[in-house]
Design a protein around this motif. Structure first.
Motif, PDB file in Angstrom:
ATOM      1  N   GLN A   1      -5.732  -0.617  -2.068  1.00 24.04           N
ATOM      2  CA  GLN A   1      -4.855   0.527  -1.841  1.00 24.04           C
ATOM      3  C   GLN A   1      -4.561   1.198  -3.180  1.00 24.04           C
ATOM      4  OE1 GLN A   1      -3.949   1.566   1.316  1.00 24.04           O
ATOM      5  NE2 GLN A   1      -3.305   3.369   0.181  1.00 24.04           N
ATOM      6  N   THR A   2      -4.421   2.518  -3.170  1.00 32.40           N
ATOM      7  CA  THR A   2      -4.039   3.259  -4.366  1.00 32.40           C
ATOM      8  C   THR A   2      -2.598   3.726  -4.201  1.00 32.40           C
ATOM      9  OG1 THR A   2      -4.776   5.385  -3.488  1.00 32.40           O
ATOM     10  CG2 THR A   2      -6.414   4.054  -4.680  1.00 32.40           C
ATOM     11  N   ASP A   3      -2.119   4.450  -5.174  1.00 35.58           N
ATOM     12  CA  ASP A   3      -0.755   4.981  -5.102  1.00 35.58           C
ATOM     13  C   ASP A   3      -0.595   6.009  -3.992  1.00 35.58           C
ATOM     14  OD1 ASP A   3      -0.016   3.372  -7.199  1.00 35.58           O
ATOM     15  OD2 ASP A   3      -0.335   4.914  -8.718  1.00 35.58           O
ATOM     16  N   ALA A   4      -1.668   6.706  -3.665  1.00 34.81           N
ATOM     17  CA  ALA A   4      -1.630   7.703  -2.587  1.00 34.81           C
ATOM     18  C   ALA A   4      -1.974   7.028  -1.259  1.00 34.81           C
ATOM     19  CB  ALA A   4      -2.626   8.822  -2.871  1.00 34.81           C
ATOM     20  N   ASP A   5      -1.172   7.252  -0.240  1.00 30.38           N
ATOM     21  CA  ASP A   5      -1.396   6.623   1.064  1.00 30.38           C
ATOM     22  C   ASP A   5      -2.744   6.990   1.680  1.00 30.38           C
ATOM     23  OD1 ASP A   5       1.008   5.293   1.018  1.00 30.38           O
ATOM     24  OD2 ASP A   5       2.078   6.862   2.126  1.00 30.38           O
TER      25      ASP A   5
END
Length: 172
Positions: free
Chosen positions: A41-45
């Motif tokens: 997962q990245t910081d952006a959903d």
């Protein structure tokens, strides 16, 4: 860190030809080399980081005789340089977050990582990266050695042109 595949990623990879999907990864089934995709997962959903790991044998691991150090080193350096161009083999505009090539004993481990908001496109890109590694590996085969599986099978396939092609010479 490996995490369980999100549902949308799982569905995209399961519906794509050439993958065997488990709880935490998707394995590419179109090559004899080990190629897997994991997701972070990245910081952006809406964005995910896809990590593609491919393991191939070194030149000396797949030949029936001794490979001199100069040939082995030259082969590895050339493979490493060529693998860097893998994003150009995709049909997407891919910018790599990570590109690593490591030689560990008799194997070469290649890692590509990229970020994408499209699960379907990520499945296409990941498979293209793994298949690029296979093609680049075969192109870099040094003539004159007696190759063992799985490389012997890849060479036979390349020489015969696959199921529909005409018989030709070695890849290079």
């Amino acid at each position: 860190m490996t995490h369980e595949l999100p549902d949308a990623v799982r569905e995209a990879f399961e519906t794509h030809d050439g993958y065997d999907v488990t709880d935490d990864r998707a394995a590419v089934t179109t090559t004899p080399f080990d190629g897997t995709v994991t997701v972070e997962q990245t910081d952006a959903d809406w964005n995910r980081r896809y990590v593609v790991d491919v393991t191939v044998p070194t030149l000396s691991a797949v030949v029936g005789e001794v490979v001199g150090p100069a040939v082995a080193e030259g082969w590895f350096e050339t493979l490493e340089r060529r693998l860097e161009d893998a994003p150009m083999a995709t049909r997407a505009n891919v910018e790599l977050d990570t590109f690593e090539v490591r030689r560990i004993d008799e194997t070469v481990e290649i890692t590509y990582a990229f970020t994408s908001g499209s699960e379907s496109q990520a499945a296409d890109v990941a498979k293209a990266l793994v298949e690029y590694v296979e093609g680049t590996y075969v192109e870099g085969i040094v003539p004159g050695y007696d190759y063992q599986p799985p490389v012997a099978g890849l060479l036979d396939q390349a020489q015969s042109g696959g199921a529909q092609g005409e018989r030709g010479g070695t890849p290079l």
